[in-house]
Design a protein around this motif. Structure first.
Motif, mmCIF file in Angstrom:
data_model
loop_
_atom_site.group_PDB
_atom_site.id
_atom_site.type_symbol
_atom_site.label_atom_id
_atom_site.label_comp_id
_atom_site.label_asym_id
_atom_site.label_seq_id
_atom_site.Cartn_x
_atom_site.Cartn_y
_atom_site.Cartn_z
ATOM 1 N N PHE A 1 56.590 -10.785 -13.954
ATOM 2 C CA PHE A 1 55.979 -10.339 -12.711
ATOM 3 C C PHE A 1 56.775 -10.962 -11.571
ATOM 4 N N VAL A 2 57.163 -10.134 -10.599
ATOM 5 C CA VAL A 2 57.950 -10.641 -9.475
ATOM 6 C C VAL A 2 57.026 -11.371 -8.513
ATOM 7 N N ASN A 3 57.236 -12.663 -8.397
ATOM 8 C CA ASN A 3 56.474 -13.497 -7.473
ATOM 9 C C ASN A 3 56.703 -12.985 -6.047
ATOM 10 N N PRO A 4 55.667 -12.495 -5.333
ATOM 11 C CA PRO A 4 55.869 -11.907 -4.010
ATOM 12 C C PRO A 4 56.235 -12.924 -2.931
ATOM 13 N N VAL A 5 56.107 -14.218 -3.220
ATOM 14 C CA VAL A 5 56.439 -15.239 -2.220
ATOM 15 C C VAL A 5 57.932 -15.527 -2.201
ATOM 16 N N CYS A 6 58.506 -15.768 -3.404
ATOM 17 C CA CYS A 6 59.919 -16.141 -3.453
ATOM 18 C C CYS A 6 60.809 -15.090 -4.099
ATOM 19 N N GLY A 7 60.201 -14.073 -4.743
ATOM 20 C CA GLY A 7 60.989 -13.011 -5.359
ATOM 21 C C GLY A 7 61.481 -13.309 -6.753
ATOM 22 N N VAL A 8 61.070 -14.445 -7.333
ATOM 23 C CA VAL A 8 61.495 -14.811 -8.682
ATOM 24 C C VAL A 8 60.642 -14.077 -9.716
ATOM 25 N N ALA A 9 61.282 -13.605 -10.811
ATOM 26 C CA ALA A 9 60.546 -12.972 -11.901
ATOM 27 C C ALA A 9 59.913 -14.069 -12.758
ATOM 28 N N VAL A 10 58.599 -14.050 -12.869
ATOM 29 C CA VAL A 10 57.852 -15.077 -13.580
ATOM 30 C C VAL A 10 57.338 -14.509 -14.902
ATOM 31 N N SER A 11 57.491 -15.267 -15.991
ATOM 32 C CA SER A 11 56.975 -14.824 -17.287
ATOM 33 C C SER A 11 55.453 -14.756 -17.239
ATOM 34 N N VAL A 12 54.902 -13.587 -17.578
ATOM 35 C CA VAL A 12 53.455 -13.427 -17.620
ATOM 36 C C VAL A 12 52.859 -14.287 -18.731
ATOM 37 N N ALA A 13 53.664 -14.551 -19.751
ATOM 38 C CA ALA A 13 53.174 -15.334 -20.889
ATOM 39 C C ALA A 13 53.030 -16.814 -20.571
ATOM 40 N N ASN A 14 53.767 -17.312 -19.565
ATOM 41 C CA ASN A 14 53.733 -18.750 -19.302
ATOM 42 C C ASN A 14 53.969 -19.065 -17.832
ATOM 43 N N PRO A 15 53.090 -18.597 -16.932
ATOM 44 C CA PRO A 15 53.257 -18.883 -15.513
ATOM 45 C C PRO A 15 52.743 -20.276 -15.162
ATOM 46 N N LYS A 16 53.127 -20.780 -14.000
ATOM 47 C CA LYS A 16 52.588 -22.051 -13.520
ATOM 48 C C LYS A 16 51.158 -21.860 -13.014
ATOM 49 N N HIS A 17 50.942 -20.761 -12.268
ATOM 50 C CA HIS A 17 49.610 -20.443 -11.747
ATOM 51 C C HIS A 17 49.379 -18.943 -11.810
ATOM 52 N N VAL A 18 48.111 -18.555 -11.913
ATOM 53 C CA VAL A 18 47.711 -17.152 -11.814
ATOM 54 C C VAL A 18 46.609 -17.058 -10.764
ATOM 55 N N GLU A 19 46.741 -16.142 -9.841
ATOM 56 C CA GLU A 19 45.730 -15.935 -8.797
ATOM 57 C C GLU A 19 45.344 -14.461 -8.787
ATOM 58 N N ARG A 20 44.065 -14.189 -8.814
ATOM 59 C CA ARG A 20 43.589 -12.811 -8.794
ATOM 60 C C ARG A 20 43.120 -12.457 -7.390
ATOM 61 N N TYR A 21 43.614 -11.318 -6.879
ATOM 62 C CA TYR A 21 43.273 -10.890 -5.522
ATOM 63 C C TYR A 21 43.141 -9.373 -5.498
ATOM 64 N N GLU A 22 41.968 -8.914 -5.099
ATOM 65 C CA GLU A 22 41.677 -7.477 -4.995
ATOM 66 C C GLU A 22 42.049 -6.727 -6.276
ATOM 67 N N GLY A 23 41.635 -7.302 -7.402
ATOM 68 C CA GLY A 23 41.814 -6.623 -8.684
ATOM 69 C C GLY A 23 43.183 -6.747 -9.316
ATOM 70 N N VAL A 24 44.099 -7.500 -8.698
ATOM 71 C CA VAL A 24 45.456 -7.663 -9.224
ATOM 72 C C VAL A 24 45.701 -9.130 -9.541
ATOM 73 N N SER A 25 46.313 -9.409 -10.696
ATOM 74 C CA SER A 25 46.688 -10.781 -11.050
ATOM 75 C C SER A 25 48.107 -11.048 -10.569
ATOM 76 N N TYR A 26 48.275 -12.142 -9.833
ATOM 77 C CA TYR A 26 49.586 -12.550 -9.315
ATOM 78 C C TYR A 26 50.023 -13.818 -10.053
ATOM 79 N N TYR A 27 51.285 -13.842 -10.472
ATOM 80 C CA TYR A 27 51.804 -14.940 -11.282
ATOM 81 C C TYR A 27 52.832 -15.722 -10.466
ATOM 82 N N PHE A 28 52.739 -17.071 -10.532
ATOM 83 C CA PHE A 28 53.569 -17.910 -9.677
ATOM 84 C C PHE A 28 54.332 -18.946 -10.494
ATOM 85 N N CYS A 29 55.523 -19.270 -9.985
ATOM 86 C CA CYS A 29 56.422 -20.163 -10.695
ATOM 87 C C CYS A 29 56.231 -21.627 -10.309
ATOM 88 N N CYS A 30 55.554 -21.890 -9.178
ATOM 89 C CA CYS A 30 55.436 -23.269 -8.714
ATOM 90 C C CYS A 30 54.205 -23.436 -7.820
#
Length: 298
Positions: free
Chosen positions: A242-271
C-alpha cells in the motif's frame, strides 16, 4: 453465509481449479465482532466470502490469505494491539480498530493447479494417492501439466510409464525403484530417445533409504521425496503493498508499522512520523490516496 454454503463454494472452486484459502477464527479477545469458529473463503483475486470479523481485520486477512495461496503454505495470523509475547510461527499484525480486540486466525490455502500425478495401479501407487489427498496435494490423472510425477508401476509397465513421464515438462520425475533397477531403466530410456537433459530430472529412488517394505511404507517414503520436490518448485509469494500517502513509500500490508482506518479505508504506514502526520490531518492524506490509489501488488 452458512458453513454448508462455504463448503459448497469450496467444492465448486476445487472443481473449477480456482485457488482459494479457507480462513478460520481460532481465538478472540473482546471487544471484537469476530467469534471462534467463524469462517470465510478468500479467493485468489482477493474476494472474501463469509465472515471473520469487521472491516478492521478484512484487509489484513485478505492480504495474508493471498500470500498463503501464492506460497502454498498455511499460516497462523494474529491481529492485535496488545503487547503479547512474540510466538514462533504466528504472523503478527496491528489492529486498526479503536476497540483494540484480538483475533487469531488459521489460513489454509488450496492450490489452483494440480501438483502431482501418480502413475501406476500398484498398492503403493494407491497409498501414495491417499497420502497426497491427506496432505492437501492436488492430484492429476495425466502427467502432462504437473510439476511432479511419481512413477509407482513397480514392474508393471515401468518403461512405458517412465518414458511418458520424462516426455512431459514436469520439473521432477520420481521413480519407486532400487538404484540398480533405476540405472537399467535409464539405459532403456536412452535407447528410446530420451535425452540426458530429460534424464537429469529423474530421481530414483524416489525417497530416502528407510528400509520400507510394505506398500504404505514405500508410498510414505516416496511422498517424502514428492514433498521435497514440490517445495523446491514452489514460486515466490507475491506481497501486497500500500502506498503510504504521506511519504509515498510502498508499505507491506503483511507487516506495516501502523494501520489507521479512516472513512472505511485502511491506511498502512512505515513509521511513527508518517502515522502521526496522517492522524493530524487525515482528510488531506485521504484525498492524496484517492487521487492516486495506494493499493498495488509488488
Amino acid at each position: 453465509m452458512s458453513s454448508n454454503e462455504l463448503l459448497e463454494l469450496a467444492q465448486a472452486l476445487t472443481r473449477r481449479g480456482e485457488a482459494y484459502a479457507m480462513v478460520t477464527v481460532v481465538r478472540v479477545t473482546a471487544p471484537t465482532s469476530a467469534y471462534v469458529g467463524a469462517q470465510a473463503i478468500v479467493r485468489g483475486d482477493g474476494t472474501l466470502d463469509g465472515w471473520i470479523g469487521g472491516g478492521c481485520a478484512k484487509d489484513v486477512v485478505v492480504a495474508a490469505a493471498r500470500e498463503a495461496i501464492a506460497a502454498g503454505e498455511p499460516k497462523l495470523v494474529r491481529i492485535s494491539n496488545e503487547q503479547l509475547q512474540t510466538e514462533a510461527g504466528i504472523e503478527e499484525h496491528p489492529m486498526s480498530c479503536a476497540s483494540n480486540g484480538t483475533i487469531e486466525l488459521f489460513i489454509h490455502p488450496h492450490s489452483a493447479r494440480s501438483a502431482l500425478c501418480v502413475l501406476g495401479t500398484t498398492p503403493a501407487a494407491d497409498e501414495a494417492r491417499f497420502l497426497a489427498d491427506r496432505l492437501g496435494i492436488r492430484l492429476a490423472d495425466v502427467p502432462d501439466e504437473v510439476p511432479v510425477v511419481l512413477v509407482a508401476t513397480q514392474g508393471h509397465g515401468d518403461e512405458d510409464a517412465l518414458e511418458r513421464a520424462l516426455a512431459t515438462p514436469a520439473t521432477h520425475v520420481l521413480l519407486i525403484a532400487s538404484r540398480r533397477k533405476a540405472e537399467r531403466l535409464r539405459e532403456e530410456m536412452r535407447t528410446r530417445g530420451i535425452t540426458d537433459a530429460q534424464l537429469a530430472r529423474l530421481q530414483a529412488p524416489a525417497g530416502p533409504d528407510a528400509g520400507a517394505k510394505t506398500p504404505v511404507e514405500i508410498a510414505l517414503v516416496a511422498m517424502v521425496g514428492v514433498l521435497a520436490a514440490l517445495r523446491a518448485h514452489r514460486p515466490e509469494a507475491a506481497t501486497a503493498t500500500f502506498v503510504n500517502p504521506v511519504c509515498g513509500v510502498a508499505v507491506s500490508v503483511a507487516n506495516p508499522k501502523h494501520v489507521e482506518r479512516y472513512e472505511g479505508v485502511s491506511y498502512y504506514f512505515c513509521c511513527d512520523c508518517c502515522w502521526t502526520s496522517f492522524r493530524a490531518n487525515p482528510a488531506k492524506y485521504a484525498s492524496i490516496h484517492h487521487a492516486t490509489p495506494g493499493r498495488v501488488s509488488a
